[in-house]
Structure formats: C-alpha cells, structure tokens
Design a protein around this motif. Sequence first.
Motif, PDB file in Angstrom:
ATOM      1  N   ILE A  91       0.835  -1.207   0.000  1.00  0.00           N
ATOM      2  CA  ILE A  91       0.000   0.000   0.000  1.00  0.00           C
ATOM      3  C   ILE A  91       0.868   1.255   0.000  1.00  0.00           C
ATOM      4  O   ILE A  91       0.509   2.262  -0.615  1.00  0.00           O
ATOM      5  CB  ILE A  91      -1.010   0.005   1.172  1.00  0.00           C
ATOM      6  CG1 ILE A  91      -2.106   1.026   0.864  1.00  0.00           C
ATOM      7  CG2 ILE A  91      -0.372   0.294   2.498  1.00  0.00           C
ATOM      8  CD1 ILE A  91      -3.330   0.881   1.683  1.00  0.00           C
ATOM      9  N   ALA A  99       3.495   0.503  -3.904  1.00  0.00           N
ATOM     10  CA  ALA A  99       3.051   0.157  -5.261  1.00  0.00           C
ATOM     11  C   ALA A  99       2.456   1.380  -5.942  1.00  0.00           C
ATOM     12  O   ALA A  99       1.898   2.261  -5.291  1.00  0.00           O
ATOM     13  CB  ALA A  99       2.019  -0.959  -5.201  1.00  0.00           C
ATOM     14  N   GLU A 100       2.607   1.429  -7.247  1.00  0.00           N
ATOM     15  CA  GLU A 100       2.036   2.543  -8.007  1.00  0.00           C
ATOM     16  C   GLU A 100       0.692   2.158  -8.596  1.00  0.00           C
ATOM     17  O   GLU A 100       0.480   1.015  -8.992  1.00  0.00           O
ATOM     18  CB  GLU A 100       2.992   2.946  -9.136  1.00  0.00           C
ATOM     19  CG  GLU A 100       3.735   4.205  -8.805  1.00  0.00           C
ATOM     20  CD  GLU A 100       4.420   4.824  -9.998  1.00  0.00           C
ATOM     21  OE1 GLU A 100       4.000   4.594 -11.154  1.00  0.00           O
ATOM     22  OE2 GLU A 100       5.391   5.541  -9.766  1.00  0.00           O
ATOM     23  N   ALA A 133      -8.805  -5.338  -0.913  1.00  0.00           N
ATOM     24  CA  ALA A 133      -8.968  -4.009  -0.313  1.00  0.00           C
ATOM     25  C   ALA A 133      -7.739  -3.153  -0.597  1.00  0.00           C
ATOM     26  O   ALA A 133      -7.855  -1.990  -1.000  1.00  0.00           O
ATOM     27  CB  ALA A 133      -9.195  -4.144   1.197  1.00  0.00           C
ATOM     28  N   VAL A 134      -6.559  -3.738  -0.425  1.00  0.00           N
ATOM     29  CA  VAL A 134      -5.317  -3.003  -0.672  1.00  0.00           C
ATOM     30  C   VAL A 134      -5.219  -2.611  -2.159  1.00  0.00           C
ATOM     31  O   VAL A 134      -4.896  -1.469  -2.492  1.00  0.00           O
ATOM     32  CB  VAL A 134      -4.087  -3.832  -0.231  1.00  0.00           C
ATOM     33  CG1 VAL A 134      -2.791  -3.227  -0.751  1.00  0.00           C
ATOM     34  CG2 VAL A 134      -4.039  -3.932   1.280  1.00  0.00           C
ATOM     35  N   SER A 181      -7.584  -2.165  -4.265  1.00  0.00           N
ATOM     36  CA  SER A 181      -8.562  -1.126  -4.555  1.00  0.00           C
ATOM     37  C   SER A 181      -8.078   0.236  -4.052  1.00  0.00           C
ATOM     38  O   SER A 181      -8.212   1.244  -4.743  1.00  0.00           O
ATOM     39  CB  SER A 181      -9.895  -1.531  -3.918  1.00  0.00           C
ATOM     40  OG  SER A 181     -10.683  -0.419  -3.678  1.00  0.00           O
ATOM     41  N   LEU A 182      -7.479   0.251  -2.861  1.00  0.00           N
ATOM     42  CA  LEU A 182      -6.994   1.517  -2.303  1.00  0.00           C
ATOM     43  C   LEU A 182      -5.841   2.081  -3.128  1.00  0.00           C
ATOM     44  O   LEU A 182      -5.724   3.282  -3.316  1.00  0.00           O
ATOM     45  CB  LEU A 182      -6.563   1.331  -0.845  1.00  0.00           C
ATOM     46  CG  LEU A 182      -7.709   1.067   0.142  1.00  0.00           C
ATOM     47  CD1 LEU A 182      -7.178   0.686   1.508  1.00  0.00           C
ATOM     48  CD2 LEU A 182      -8.616   2.280   0.263  1.00  0.00           C
ATOM     49  N   VAL A 183      -4.989   1.199  -3.641  1.00  0.00           N
ATOM     50  CA  VAL A 183      -3.840   1.658  -4.434  1.00  0.00           C
ATOM     51  C   VAL A 183      -4.263   2.010  -5.866  1.00  0.00           C
ATOM     52  O   VAL A 183      -3.678   2.882  -6.492  1.00  0.00           O
ATOM     53  CB  VAL A 183      -2.737   0.566  -4.451  1.00  0.00           C
ATOM     54  CG1 VAL A 183      -1.595   0.945  -5.385  1.00  0.00           C
ATOM     55  CG2 VAL A 183      -2.199   0.328  -3.048  1.00  0.00           C
ATOM     56  N   GLY A 184      -5.287   1.323  -6.351  1.00  0.00           N
ATOM     57  CA  GLY A 184      -5.675   1.491  -7.752  1.00  0.00           C
ATOM     58  C   GLY A 184      -4.982   0.465  -8.630  1.00  0.00           C
ATOM     59  O   GLY A 184      -4.529   0.753  -9.740  1.00  0.00           O
ATOM     60  N   GLN A 209     -15.382  -4.990  -7.042  1.00  0.00           N
ATOM     61  CA  GLN A 209     -14.477  -3.869  -7.320  1.00  0.00           C
ATOM     62  C   GLN A 209     -14.008  -3.839  -8.772  1.00  0.00           C
ATOM     63  O   GLN A 209     -13.306  -2.912  -9.173  1.00  0.00           O
ATOM     64  CB  GLN A 209     -13.235  -3.945  -6.416  1.00  0.00           C
ATOM     65  CG  GLN A 209     -13.532  -4.077  -4.943  1.00  0.00           C
ATOM     66  CD  GLN A 209     -13.693  -2.728  -4.272  1.00  0.00           C
ATOM     67  OE1 GLN A 209     -13.468  -1.691  -4.874  1.00  0.00           O
ATOM     68  NE2 GLN A 209     -14.123  -2.744  -3.024  1.00  0.00           N
TER      69      GLN A 209
END
Lengths: 119, 148
Positions: A40, A43-44, A60-61, A63-66, A89
Amino acid sequence: MKVRIRDIVEALGALVLVAGEMERGEVSGGYCGDLLSDCIANAEEGSVWVTVQSHPNVVAVASLVGIPCIVITNNQEVQEQTLEKAREQGITILKTPLSSFEAVSALSRLGISGKKRHV
Amino acid sequence: MPEEHPLIEMEREIAGGDFQRAGDVSSELKNILQRAGFPPAFNRRVVIASYEAEMNVVIHAYRGVFRARVYSDRVHVEIDDQGPGIPDLELAFQEGYSTAPPHIREMGFGAGYGLSNMKKCSDVLVIDTRVQEGTKVVMDFFLSPSNS
C-alpha cells in the motif's frame, strides 16, 4: 509502456478467477510483495501486483492503491470472499502455478517494469 | 479562530478481528475524497494512513470508531478504539517492530510498518494510548500547492 491484462494471462499460463476489467484492462508497471503495508505504501497505481497472499484484504489493498490486476502465485488456494470482493471492485484476479520470481520474470519479458512510488 | 464547518463528515464503526471487511472504511473515504476532487497524491496519503489505522483496530483492538472530517483544504481523521493500548509507543514507531501474532503476520499484516506509514503520510499525528483501555489516533492532512 502499457501491457494488456489479456497478454499477462497468456504469459503466466494463468487461470482467470475474476475477469474484472480484463477485456479492456492494461497495466503500466508491476509490484511484487506479500506484506500489505509494503504494497500500500510503495506500489504505483495502474500496476499488476504479484503476491502469494490470497485473502480478501488483498483486494482491499489493491482497490486503495488502484491496482487493476492481482496475480496470485504458487497456485495458492483463493478464498471465495476474495473473489466476491474482486467482482464487486472490478479487479482482475489471476492464479498461476509459477512462483513469484518466475511470474515477475515472465512479466518483465512482456515489457512490464517494476514501479515504485516515491513518498 | 472560529471552527470552520466541514464539507463532509463520516463516522463508521470498525469491528476488531473482522478481516473480511477490513479496509472498507478507508475505501469509502477514498471514494469521498475522489468525488470531492482532491488531487490523487493527496488522497493517497490520507488513504494509506487511514488504512493502517483501520487495520490496527482490526488486528489489535475489540472495536473502534473512525471519524473523518473533510474541509476544503485539509482532512481530519480520528480513530478511537477500545483495546489493549500501546505499552511502549516509541518502540511501536520503530519500523519492523510488531506485536501481531504469527497467524496475522502470515496473512501479510503486522509487519511493523503501520505507525511509520501513518507518520510518513500525515502532517500531524497525535496518539493517545492507555494500556488495557484503548488508543486514540488523530491525524491531519493539509492540502497545499507544494505539498499535495
């Protein structure tokens, strides 16, 4: 350089567990790691993530990072809740018999390079 | 200085030990920030710190409350939990130090980066902790042209 998720599936001999946005999806880099705090933070966005972790919080991670595509290596068993979350997602989940190292090598041959975010 | 009224307020419960829904609260905050039109780099900072704080409640505490207040130029986040507290805060801030049990670590949590990620990503971090009572984490994130 952008690489289609479809091409990743082929290169890894991967099983598509959740298609997500695979048909149109592309990645612009890659990250590999099994610690969620590490991914998290480092990562890009837009990267493919290679990991042995397969529980729902991985989604979840991502999704948060994209992260549009998660590659689960060593044919790890993936929980149904993980797949459910990924479907919600629109995140692609691939499973491959390759180890993380082998998977990253194959992704590198496809032209995907490692990307790390600068905090 | 009169207290400015927030644009958006959010309050959610976090259940200790609920790994299925862990991250949902941070995800909701991310969506709110995106819709409010904040720059992605700013959102990323808020989201990383919020995720770490949320996971700390899930991993270590019994329950917690997550509150966020979004202003035009800053975001204020508070996470108040009932749990074991942090006996040695200085030690807890050391990267790699963790009190998470082995089965949690196997899942890739509890690597000991939570508090340091929170510190790196927030502009102000205040932790008030009482052993065997709980922990309150307060974070502020300021939007400025130089420091998105």
